[in-house]
Design an enzyme around this catalytic site. Structure first.
Site, PDB file in Angstrom:
ATOM      1  N   PRO A   2       1.021  -1.108  -0.030  1.00 40.56           N
ATOM      2  CG  PRO A   2      -0.386  -1.522   1.972  1.00 40.56           C
ATOM      3  CD  PRO A   2       0.529  -1.932   1.373  1.00 40.56           C
ATOM      4  CD  GLU A   3       2.939   3.054  -4.562  1.00 36.15           C
ATOM      5  OE1 GLU A   3       2.779   4.114  -4.458  1.00 36.15           O
ATOM      6  OE2 GLU A   3       2.831   2.292  -5.125  1.00 36.15           O
ATOM      7  CG  HIS A  94      -1.574 -15.632   7.790  1.00 39.81           C
ATOM      8  ND1 HIS A  94      -0.188 -16.583   8.153  1.00 39.81           N
ATOM      9  CD2 HIS A  94      -2.508 -15.825   7.082  1.00 39.81           C
ATOM     10  CE1 HIS A  94       0.316 -17.691   7.294  1.00 39.81           C
ATOM     11  NE2 HIS A  94      -1.160 -17.333   6.451  1.00 39.81           N
ATOM     12  NE  ARG A 113       5.907 -11.626   1.454  1.00 41.10           N
ATOM     13  CZ  ARG A 113       6.071 -11.061   0.235  1.00 41.10           C
ATOM     14  NH1 ARG A 113       6.133 -10.304  -0.466  1.00 41.10           N
ATOM     15  NH2 ARG A 113       7.308 -11.379   0.368  1.00 41.10           N
TER      16      ARG A 113
END
Ligand SMILES: [Zn+2]
Length: 268
Positions: A2-3, A94, A113
């Protein structure tokens, strides 16, 4: 990853759900998700705090808390996601951090991750202090950009990705902005004219604004709901025609990051 527009979109969605809620307790399911302080201190300090506001700085979420001006900072990095769920729902594999909230809600930080990080601090500047200006701030002017580009001698793409230079841009919006500005991603920063700096400053704001308007880009399995991916000019469009001139978009690797540009519009 994400930006700025994706983080802004998520922050805007979370804000009405979170403001006013009290944090009942924290379950830390993957200790390294917490960058600061210790797990014991975190659980102790966050308990009973009320959420006052949710904002964004660069690609960080800032959850403003009631007691002693504490802030909870969250960076999603590669695969992090923030979800609002019912309070006592069974955790998913997760889920790294779960904050149980008043009003039968929980804020869940899920991160496949494990690169995402969370800080709880009364001194947010210790984390955010090194960041460059916000693209929508008054300080981000074409004069500032021109001077800043000339204070460096670096290729444009990696420089614009550098969060200490300018905050918020990542791979997508950098490629898009450079295409609009007709600048080659490998052009050297101190060769940029004042006029080009003006065009680039405009282009950065333009692509970020469009990204926010379209709720960001949904290009991976984590972040959903955006539609900017349907309006890319160059990003991920290698071999397809440039929207300006029809030349085939090329893809090159710059510092391990894939970079997309039009060899005709963005000449060196
Ligand atoms: Zn072109």
């Amino acid at each position: 990853m994400p930006e700025l527009p994706e983080v802004e979109t998520i922050a805007r969605k979370l804000k009405p759900e979170l403001v006013g809620k009290t944090i009942l307790d924290a379950q830390l399911r993957w200790p390294r998700t917490l960058a600061f302080p210790s797990a014991r201190k975190f659980k102790e300090q966050i308990k009973g705090q009320q959420i006052r506001d949710v904002t964004r700085r660069a690609k960080y979420f800032i959850v403003h808390l009631s007691r002693e001006a504490f802030s909870l900072l969250i960076h999603l990095r590669m695969s992090g996601d923030l979800l609002i769920k019912a309070r006592n729902i069974k955790p998913e594999k997760h889920d790294r951090l779960i904050l149980r909230l008043s009003g039968d809600r929980s804020l869940v930080f899920n991160d496949t991750r494990k690169f995402g990080r969370v800080w709880l601090t009364a001194n947010p500047e210790s984390v955010l202090g090194k960041l460059g200006p916000e693209p929508f701030s008054k300080g981000f002017t074409s004069q500032w950009l021109h001077t800043a580009l000339h204070n460096k001698h670096r290729q444009l793409k990696p420089l614009l990705l550098d969060q200490t230079f300018l905050a918020g841009l990542g791979n997508i919006y950098t490629d898009e902005a450079l295409h609009i500005a007709k600048l080659h991603p490998l052009a050297v920063s101190d060769s940029i004219t004042a006029e080009q700096a003006q065009t680039l400053q405009d282009a950065v704001r333009k692509v970020l604004k469009e990204g926010i308007r379209r709720n960001g880009a949904s290009i991976d399995w984590v972040y959903r709901g955006g539609e900017f991916q349907n309006h890319f000019r160059v990003y991920d469009r290698q071999g397809k025609p440039c929207p300006t001139c029809g030349t085939k978009i090329e893809r090159i690797l710059i510092g391990q990051r894939s970079t997309h540009y039009c060899p005709n519009c963005q000449m060196r």
